[in-house]
Design an enzyme around this catalytic site. Structure first.
Site, PDB file in Angstrom:
ATOM      1  N   SER A 135      17.620  19.749 -38.016  1.00  9.57           N
ATOM      2  CA  SER A 135      19.074  19.964 -37.966  1.00  9.57           C
ATOM      3  C   SER A 135      19.722  18.589 -38.073  1.00  9.57           C
ATOM      4  O   SER A 135      19.076  17.579 -37.758  1.00  9.57           O
ATOM      5  CB  SER A 135      19.448  20.591 -36.619  1.00  9.57           C
ATOM      6  N   TYR A 148      18.543  21.282 -27.308  1.00  8.85           N
ATOM      7  CA  TYR A 148      18.370  21.562 -28.745  1.00  8.85           C
ATOM      8  C   TYR A 148      18.294  20.252 -29.520  1.00  8.85           C
ATOM      9  O   TYR A 148      17.428  20.061 -30.372  1.00  8.85           O
ATOM     10  CB  TYR A 148      19.554  22.411 -29.223  1.00  8.85           C
TER      11      TYR A 148
HETATM   12  N1  LIG Z   1      22.288  28.172 -39.256  1.00  3.05           N
HETATM   13  C1  LIG Z   1      22.658  26.902 -39.174  1.00  3.05           C
HETATM   14  O1  LIG Z   1      23.805  26.539 -39.414  1.00  3.05           O
HETATM   15  C2  LIG Z   1      21.641  25.857 -38.791  1.00  3.05           C
HETATM   16  C3  LIG Z   1      22.071  24.532 -38.655  1.00  3.05           C
HETATM   17  C4  LIG Z   1      21.149  23.554 -38.314  1.00  3.05           C
HETATM   18  C5  LIG Z   1      19.812  23.902 -38.133  1.00  3.05           C
HETATM   19  N2  LIG Z   1      19.443  25.192 -38.260  1.00  3.05           N
HETATM   20  C6  LIG Z   1      18.027  25.519 -38.035  1.00  3.05           C
HETATM   21  O2  LIG Z   1      17.586  26.379 -39.061  1.00  3.05           O
HETATM   22  C7  LIG Z   1      16.623  27.301 -38.546  1.00  3.05           C
HETATM   23  C8  LIG Z   1      17.035  28.725 -38.873  1.00  3.05           C
HETATM   24  O3  LIG Z   1      18.320  28.951 -38.328  1.00  3.05           O
HETATM   25  P1  LIG Z   1      19.077  30.353 -38.549  1.00  3.05           P
HETATM   26  O4  LIG Z   1      20.483  30.128 -38.127  1.00  3.05           O
HETATM   27  O5  LIG Z   1      18.784  30.865 -39.911  1.00  3.05           O
HETATM   28  O6  LIG Z   1      18.328  31.241 -37.434  1.00  3.05           O
HETATM   29  P2  LIG Z   1      18.564  32.762 -37.032  1.00  3.05           P
HETATM   30  O7  LIG Z   1      19.536  33.427 -37.934  1.00  3.05           O
HETATM   31  O8  LIG Z   1      18.827  32.754 -35.573  1.00  3.05           O
HETATM   32  O9  LIG Z   1      17.132  33.403 -37.343  1.00  3.05           O
HETATM   33  C9  LIG Z   1      16.102  33.223 -36.462  1.00  3.05           C
HETATM   34  C10 LIG Z   1      14.812  33.797 -37.077  1.00  3.05           C
HETATM   35  O10 LIG Z   1      13.756  33.418 -36.209  1.00  3.05           O
HETATM   36  C11 LIG Z   1      13.041  34.579 -35.797  1.00  3.05           C
HETATM   37  N3  LIG Z   1      12.524  34.277 -34.464  1.00  3.05           N
HETATM   38  C12 LIG Z   1      13.209  33.902 -33.361  1.00  3.05           C
HETATM   39  N4  LIG Z   1      12.355  33.651 -32.354  1.00  3.05           N
HETATM   40  C13 LIG Z   1      11.107  33.869 -32.852  1.00  3.05           C
HETATM   41  C14 LIG Z   1       9.806  33.762 -32.300  1.00  3.05           C
HETATM   42  N5  LIG Z   1       9.607  33.377 -31.023  1.00  3.05           N
HETATM   43  N6  LIG Z   1       8.737  34.039 -33.094  1.00  3.05           N
HETATM   44  C15 LIG Z   1       8.928  34.423 -34.369  1.00  3.05           C
HETATM   45  N7  LIG Z   1      10.135  34.532 -34.950  1.00  3.05           N
HETATM   46  C16 LIG Z   1      11.206  34.259 -34.184  1.00  3.05           C
HETATM   47  C17 LIG Z   1      14.038  35.706 -35.888  1.00  3.05           C
HETATM   48  O11 LIG Z   1      13.340  36.902 -36.131  1.00  3.05           O
HETATM   49  P3  LIG Z   1      13.296  38.168 -35.143  1.00  3.05           P
HETATM   50  O12 LIG Z   1      14.473  38.065 -34.198  1.00  3.05           O
HETATM   51  O13 LIG Z   1      13.368  39.319 -36.098  1.00  3.05           O
HETATM   52  O14 LIG Z   1      11.982  38.036 -34.453  1.00  3.05           O
HETATM   53  C18 LIG Z   1      14.815  35.296 -37.147  1.00  3.05           C
HETATM   54  O15 LIG Z   1      14.107  35.692 -38.297  1.00  3.05           O
HETATM   55  C19 LIG Z   1      16.511  26.976 -37.045  1.00  3.05           C
HETATM   56  O16 LIG Z   1      15.433  26.099 -36.823  1.00  3.05           O
HETATM   57  C20 LIG Z   1      17.812  26.280 -36.742  1.00  3.05           C
HETATM   58  O17 LIG Z   1      17.717  25.397 -35.641  1.00  3.05           O
HETATM   59  C21 LIG Z   1      20.312  26.185 -38.573  1.00  3.05           C
END
Ligand SMILES: NC(=O)c1ccc[n+]([C@@H]2O[C@H](COP(=O)([O-])OP(=O)(O)OC[C@H]3O[C@@H](n4cnc5c(N)ncnc54)[C@H](OP(=O)(O)O)[C@@H]3O)[C@@H](O)[C@H]2O)c1
Length: 244
Positions: A135, A148
């Site tokens: 991130s 985080y």
């Molecule tokens: N979105 C942003 O703006 C943003 C910004 C900076 C960094 N990031 C990083 O990008 C990554 C993805 O972010 P996102 O926003 O796309 O996340 P998200 O929408 O919250 O999706 C989380 C995914 O992780 C799965 N998951 C959660 N806990 C799990 C576990 N213990 N074992 C296996 N699967 C698990 C969930 O699946 P189920 O619930 O179906 O199990 C879901 O598929 C993260 O590392 C986040 O820190 C995102």
């Protein structure tokens, strides 16, 4: 040029691929010809989300449980690409965190990528690719987000250390640092006018990232096109961290 990005014959595992950035990266790897194991915790959800996507497979397990990792990776067979995408968010003040909460977040965001990387590296015979999703918080901080931020800075360090250790085995290890993406999880913030204004002021591109805008960087880092790049973090944030 397209051969540089062709992933035919390769196999990938993308953690947290039922929605958000993980889903977009996994789908793009499929489109580049890769056989892709989409991960999440529920097999039913995974089956539903991957229906109709060519080259998509599912592997349901909880990344925070080392026994689940061992069992799941034991069933996969040879692997070329691992995308460590799962990352829990928990925005609170330092006084609101119990040590149990701290350990739980670090377990999913840092210990799990470590465990998955070393187990996956053992399955990468002729070299491979590990892509960690960090991130912009891995490099810059804000208040009420200490654990985080620490987990993502740790993942950046892990990326560099694994690149050094696994380079001699032909495995590159890089990271993608997303900025603000309009994923399902961020929907309340997407609807917030103050956040919209913040991004208009702070991002060179002046808007939220669309989830699919992460995909090209993932395919690039997974492909031959990036064969001499390792230990690096590519920031995908519309210019937020480059602009003031
Ligand atoms: N979105 C942003 O703006 C943003 C910004 C900076 C960094 N990031 C990083 O990008 C990554 C993805 O972010 P996102 O926003 O796309 O996340 P998200 O929408 O919250 O999706 C989380 C995914 O992780 C799965 N998951 C959660 N806990 C799990 C576990 N213990 N074992 C296996 N699967 C698990 C969930 O699946 P189920 O619930 O179906 O199990 C879901 O598929 C993260 O590392 C986040 O820190 C995102």
């Amino acid at each position: 040029m397209s051969h540089l990005f062709d992933l035919s014959g390769k196999t990938a595992l993308v953690t947290g691929a039922t929605r958000g950035l993980g889903f977009e990266m996994a789908k793009a790897l499929c489109e580049a010809g890769c056989e892709v194991f989409f991960n999440g915790r529920s097999k039913d959800v995974l089956m539903e989300k991957t229906e109709g996507i060519p080259n998509a497979h599912v592997v349901a397990f909880d990344v925070s449980n080392p026994k689940h990792i061992e069992l799941a990776l034991g069933q996969l067979g040879p692997l070329d690409i691992l995308v460590n995408n799962v990352g829990l968010r928990d925005r609170r003040t330092i006084d609101e965190f119990s040590l149990e909460d701290v350990n739980s977040l670090l377990n999913s965001n840092l210990v799990a990528p470590f465990e998955l990387s070393r187990k996956a590296a053992a399955l990468m015979g002729q070299g491979g690719r590990i892509i960690n999703v960090t991130s912009i918080a891995g490099d810059i901080a804000r208040s009420n987000d200490a654990i985080y931020t620490a987990s993502k800075a740790g993942l950046t360090g892990l990326t560099r250390a694994l690149a050094a250790e696994l380079g001699p085995r032909g495995i590159t290890v890089n990271a993608i640092a997303p900025g603000y993406f309009a994923t399902e999880a961020n929907q309340p913030m997407v609807e917030n006018a103050e956040v919209k204004q913040f991004l208009e002021n702070r991002c060179s591109i002046q808007r939220w990232g669309h989830p699919e805008e992460i995909a090209g960087t993932c395919v690039f880092l997974a492909s031959k096109a990036s064969s001499y790049i390792t230990g690096q973090v590519i920031t995908v944030d519309g210019g937020l961290s480059a602009h003031f």
